[in-house]
Design a protein around this motif. Structure first.
Motif, PDB file in Angstrom:
ATOM      1  N   ILE A 215       0.226  26.808   3.623  1.00 15.14           N
ATOM      2  CA  ILE A 215      -0.202  28.136   3.630  1.00 15.14           C
ATOM      3  C   ILE A 215       0.068  28.780   4.941  1.00 15.14           C
ATOM      4  O   ILE A 215      -0.777  28.204   5.937  1.00 15.14           O
ATOM      5  CB  ILE A 215      -1.777  28.100   3.031  1.00 15.14           C
ATOM      6  N   VAL A 216       0.802  29.921   4.929  1.00 18.68           N
ATOM      7  CA  VAL A 216       0.811  30.679   6.370  1.00 18.68           C
ATOM      8  C   VAL A 216      -0.425  31.792   6.478  1.00 18.68           C
ATOM      9  O   VAL A 216      -0.648  31.998   5.440  1.00 18.68           O
ATOM     10  CB  VAL A 216       2.339  31.200   6.273  1.00 18.68           C
ATOM     11  N   PRO A 217      -0.575  32.020   7.564  1.00 10.55           N
ATOM     12  CA  PRO A 217      -1.421  33.128   7.762  1.00 10.55           C
ATOM     13  C   PRO A 217      -1.089  34.290   6.920  1.00 10.55           C
ATOM     14  O   PRO A 217       0.009  34.563   6.585  1.00 10.55           O
ATOM     15  CB  PRO A 217      -1.382  33.613   9.337  1.00 10.55           C
ATOM     16  N   ASN A 218      -2.182  34.927   6.242  1.00 13.83           N
ATOM     17  CA  ASN A 218      -1.758  36.005   5.464  1.00 13.83           C
ATOM     18  C   ASN A 218      -3.186  36.757   5.431  1.00 13.83           C
ATOM     19  O   ASN A 218      -4.260  36.514   5.724  1.00 13.83           O
ATOM     20  CB  ASN A 218      -1.646  35.649   4.000  1.00 13.83           C
ATOM     21  N   ASP A 219      -3.026  38.319   4.852  1.00 11.83           N
ATOM     22  CA  ASP A 219      -3.891  39.006   4.623  1.00 11.83           C
ATOM     23  C   ASP A 219      -5.049  38.890   3.711  1.00 11.83           C
ATOM     24  O   ASP A 219      -5.974  39.333   3.795  1.00 11.83           O
ATOM     25  CB  ASP A 219      -3.299  40.497   4.733  1.00 11.83           C
ATOM     26  N   GLU A 220      -5.023  37.956   2.947  1.00 14.09           N
ATOM     27  CA  GLU A 220      -5.959  37.621   1.815  1.00 14.09           C
ATOM     28  C   GLU A 220      -6.551  36.529   2.279  1.00 14.09           C
ATOM     29  O   GLU A 220      -7.421  36.041   1.124  1.00 14.09           O
ATOM     30  CB  GLU A 220      -4.985  37.504   0.602  1.00 14.09           C
ATOM     31  N   ALA A 221      -6.440  36.227   3.326  1.00 20.50           N
ATOM     32  CA  ALA A 221      -7.413  34.809   3.980  1.00 20.50           C
ATOM     33  C   ALA A 221      -7.420  33.701   2.708  1.00 20.50           C
ATOM     34  O   ALA A 221      -8.115  33.015   2.391  1.00 20.50           O
ATOM     35  CB  ALA A 221      -8.722  35.355   3.787  1.00 20.50           C
ATOM     36  N   ILE A 222      -6.095  33.513   2.268  1.00 25.65           N
ATOM     37  CA  ILE A 222      -5.740  32.155   1.313  1.00 25.65           C
ATOM     38  C   ILE A 222      -5.932  30.940   2.433  1.00 25.65           C
ATOM     39  O   ILE A 222      -5.259  31.077   3.234  1.00 25.65           O
ATOM     40  CB  ILE A 222      -4.456  32.384   0.644  1.00 25.65           C
ATOM     41  N   LYS A 223      -6.389  29.946   1.815  1.00 28.59           N
ATOM     42  CA  LYS A 223      -6.490  28.815   2.421  1.00 28.59           C
ATOM     43  C   LYS A 223      -5.961  27.540   1.765  1.00 28.59           C
ATOM     44  O   LYS A 223      -6.023  27.556   0.545  1.00 28.59           O
ATOM     45  CB  LYS A 223      -7.794  28.518   3.008  1.00 28.59           C
ATOM     46  N   ALA A 224      -5.892  26.434   2.322  1.00 28.78           N
ATOM     47  CA  ALA A 224      -5.271  25.347   1.656  1.00 28.78           C
ATOM     48  C   ALA A 224      -6.545  24.500   1.236  1.00 28.78           C
ATOM     49  O   ALA A 224      -7.362  24.365   1.947  1.00 28.78           O
ATOM     50  CB  ALA A 224      -4.304  24.537   2.491  1.00 28.78           C
ATOM     51  N   GLY A 225      -6.522  23.846   0.210  1.00 23.35           N
ATOM     52  CA  GLY A 225      -7.539  22.948  -0.404  1.00 23.35           C
ATOM     53  C   GLY A 225      -6.973  21.967  -1.150  1.00 23.35           C
ATOM     54  O   GLY A 225      -5.735  21.823  -1.533  1.00 23.35           O
ATOM     55  N   SER A 226      -7.857  21.303  -2.098  1.00 22.28           N
ATOM     56  CA  SER A 226      -7.537  20.089  -2.769  1.00 22.28           C
ATOM     57  C   SER A 226      -8.391  20.161  -3.902  1.00 22.28           C
ATOM     58  O   SER A 226      -9.640  20.203  -4.072  1.00 22.28           O
ATOM     59  CB  SER A 226      -7.081  18.858  -2.154  1.00 22.28           C
ATOM     60  N   ILE A 227      -7.715  19.779  -5.390  1.00 23.18           N
ATOM     61  CA  ILE A 227      -8.633  19.486  -6.380  1.00 23.18           C
ATOM     62  C   ILE A 227      -8.479  17.964  -6.417  1.00 23.18           C
ATOM     63  O   ILE A 227      -7.479  17.293  -6.508  1.00 23.18           O
ATOM     64  CB  ILE A 227      -8.079  19.975  -7.928  1.00 23.18           C
ATOM     65  N   PRO A 228      -9.596  17.143  -6.318  1.00 22.26           N
ATOM     66  CA  PRO A 228      -9.643  15.863  -5.912  1.00 22.26           C
ATOM     67  C   PRO A 228      -9.360  14.831  -7.013  1.00 22.26           C
ATOM     68  O   PRO A 228      -9.701  15.331  -8.008  1.00 22.26           O
ATOM     69  CB  PRO A 228     -11.095  15.475  -5.235  1.00 22.26           C
ATOM     70  N   ALA A 229      -8.702  13.718  -6.677  1.00 23.16           N
ATOM     71  CA  ALA A 229      -8.246  12.657  -7.720  1.00 23.16           C
ATOM     72  C   ALA A 229      -9.765  12.237  -8.377  1.00 23.16           C
ATOM     73  O   ALA A 229     -10.646  12.248  -7.443  1.00 23.16           O
ATOM     74  CB  ALA A 229      -7.522  11.731  -7.290  1.00 23.16           C
ATOM     75  N   GLY A 230      -9.849  11.649  -9.475  1.00 24.53           N
ATOM     76  CA  GLY A 230     -10.879  11.077  -9.855  1.00 24.53           C
ATOM     77  C   GLY A 230     -11.101  11.051 -11.563  1.00 24.53           C
ATOM     78  O   GLY A 230     -10.352  11.682 -12.206  1.00 24.53           O
ATOM     79  N   ARG A 231     -11.925  10.475 -11.963  1.00 27.78           N
ATOM     80  CA  ARG A 231     -12.436  10.517 -13.272  1.00 27.78           C
ATOM     81  C   ARG A 231     -13.116  11.786 -13.631  1.00 27.78           C
ATOM     82  O   ARG A 231     -13.884  12.257 -12.930  1.00 27.78           O
ATOM     83  CB  ARG A 231     -13.389   9.336 -13.898  1.00 27.78           C
ATOM     84  N   CYS A 232     -12.818  12.439 -14.887  1.00 24.47           N
ATOM     85  CA  CYS A 232     -13.286  13.631 -15.259  1.00 24.47           C
ATOM     86  C   CYS A 232     -13.512  13.504 -16.597  1.00 24.47           C
ATOM     87  O   CYS A 232     -12.748  13.091 -17.471  1.00 24.47           O
ATOM     88  CB  CYS A 232     -12.549  14.990 -15.203  1.00 24.47           C
ATOM     89  N   ALA A 233     -14.844  14.086 -17.283  1.00 24.41           N
ATOM     90  CA  ALA A 233     -14.834  14.652 -18.736  1.00 24.41           C
ATOM     91  C   ALA A 233     -14.082  16.034 -19.057  1.00 24.41           C
ATOM     92  O   ALA A 233     -14.396  17.031 -18.097  1.00 24.41           O
ATOM     93  CB  ALA A 233     -16.453  14.465 -19.197  1.00 24.41           C
ATOM     94  N   VAL A 234     -13.189  15.917 -19.843  1.00 21.25           N
ATOM     95  CA  VAL A 234     -12.433  17.274 -20.038  1.00 21.25           C
ATOM     96  C   VAL A 234     -12.725  17.650 -21.357  1.00 21.25           C
ATOM     97  O   VAL A 234     -12.562  17.049 -22.331  1.00 21.25           O
ATOM     98  CB  VAL A 234     -10.966  16.751 -19.920  1.00 21.25           C
ATOM     99  N   LEU A 235     -13.149  19.049 -21.663  1.00 17.21           N
ATOM    100  CA  LEU A 235     -13.186  19.612 -22.706  1.00 17.21           C
ATOM    101  C   LEU A 235     -12.320  20.782 -23.146  1.00 17.21           C
ATOM    102  O   LEU A 235     -12.143  21.707 -22.224  1.00 17.21           O
ATOM    103  CB  LEU A 235     -14.956  20.126 -22.886  1.00 17.21           C
ATOM    104  N   ARG A 236     -11.408  20.888 -23.977  1.00 14.93           N
ATOM    105  CA  ARG A 236     -10.528  21.745 -24.275  1.00 14.93           C
ATOM    106  C   ARG A 236     -11.286  23.023 -25.001  1.00 14.93           C
ATOM    107  O   ARG A 236     -11.921  22.755 -26.050  1.00 14.93           O
ATOM    108  CB  ARG A 236      -9.413  21.296 -25.111  1.00 14.93           C
ATOM    109  N   VAL A 237     -11.002  24.242 -24.479  1.00 14.88           N
ATOM    110  CA  VAL A 237     -11.535  25.321 -24.847  1.00 14.88           C
ATOM    111  C   VAL A 237     -10.480  26.263 -25.291  1.00 14.88           C
ATOM    112  O   VAL A 237      -9.657  26.643 -24.880  1.00 14.88           O
ATOM    113  CB  VAL A 237     -12.315  26.260 -23.656  1.00 14.88           C
TER     114      VAL A 237
END
Length: 293
Positions: A215-237
């Motif tokens: 993620i390069v510097p930008n006017d929209e203040a976009i930042k890098a992050g992560s959705i972490p690995a792991g177990r999840c309960a998943v409900l389809r909507v």
């Protein structure tokens, strides 16, 4: 309960689905009463009694909602094209109807939407869809998955939930500018706070696009992050992608206490699979993830 009473809600739901899928077609009384298999002489009264909304107004609001999404989030479509898709023979007729309902001409809404007025305009439509015909979830609807870590680019929304549309416009424009369109980049929302219990000024939501690019510097203040690995309960909507509260309530209030599971230290989040208005609203698909230990 008689067989007629049991099938009545499903017949009305069939009408709502048909409207979503045929906004470009004729949606008159004869057509829609036939979809419901009700007498056309009584159907408009039945519809009004069920949804507290006249049939013709429901159809108009459904068409104008799709038009408003296209105006705000599909900048490549012209106002004339959007007017024709909404069933208007001329842009000025569309402009009059849009302004009457939404309070802004289409051109003004496209550049600077009044989302609070928009929410007020479409509350009757959302009430008909979500409160009067709610989706009833079952334990079998929830899957437990182990998900991999996903690096993402994040745009933060902070403040009144009713203004998320403005942040979303900026996010979509940024994604397009760097080539991270949804067809090649997964889309997530991370819900840091509950809008029912959080003051509007403290509401927090992250709009995320999956990417391994730096993620390069930008006017929209976009930042890098992560959705972490792991177990999840998943409900389809399916459908109702702008209101995930009933699904979230089911996960927390009903499924979690009965499951024996414990939530993990990461917020509730969702992945947007298909998007309205690219698909009919009842065909929009969102998966809701409750992180588990």
């Amino acid at each position: 309960m008689t067989d007629t009473q049991k099938h009545y809600p499903s017949r009305m739901q069939k009408v709502l689905d048909y409207i979503d899928e045929h906004l470009d077609d004729c949606l008159d009384l004869d057509t829609l009463s036939g979809v419901a298999a009700f007498s056309k002489y009584h159907f408009h009264r039945q519809f009004m009694a069920t949804f507290n909304l006249p049939l013709n107004r429901y159809v108009q609001l459904a068409r104008l909602k799709r038009a408003s999404y296209k105006l705000a989030f599909r900048q490549h479509e012209t106002i004339t094209e959007i007017a024709m898709d909404a069933g208007y023979a001329a842009p000025d007729a569309f402009a009059r109807a849009f302004r009457q309902r939404v309070g802004q001409p289409p051109s003004n809404f496209r550049t600077s939407p009044d989302w609070q007025r928009w929410n007020t305009t479409f509350t009757p439509l959302h009430t008909a869809r979500n409160r009067l015909m709610p989706t009833l979830y079952q334990p079998s609807d929830v899957q437990i998955r182990t998900v991999p870590a996903t690096p993402v680019a994040i745009m933060e929304h902070r403040g009144d939930p009713s203004t998320i549309g403005t942040t979303l416009q900026r996010f979509i424009a940024w994604r397009r500018s760097v080539g991270l369109i949804p067809s090649i980049s997964s889309t997530f929302n991370v819900f840091h706070t509950d809008p029912r219990t959080t003051p509007p000024e403290d509401y927090r939501l992250d709009l995320c696009a999956g990417t391994e690019q730096p993620i390069v510097p930008n006017d929209e203040a976009i930042k890098a992050g992560s959705i972490p690995a792991g177990r999840c309960a998943v409900l389809r909507v399916e459908g109702g992608a702008d209101n995930l509260e009933p699904a979230a309530l089911y996960l927390y209030r009903d499924w979690l206490p009965a499951s024996g599971e414990e939530p993990r230290d990461f917020p509730l989040y969702c992945q947007r699979i298909t998007f309205f208005p690219d698909v009919a609203e009842n065909e929009a698909v969102t998966e809701l993830f409750l992180p588990l230990r």
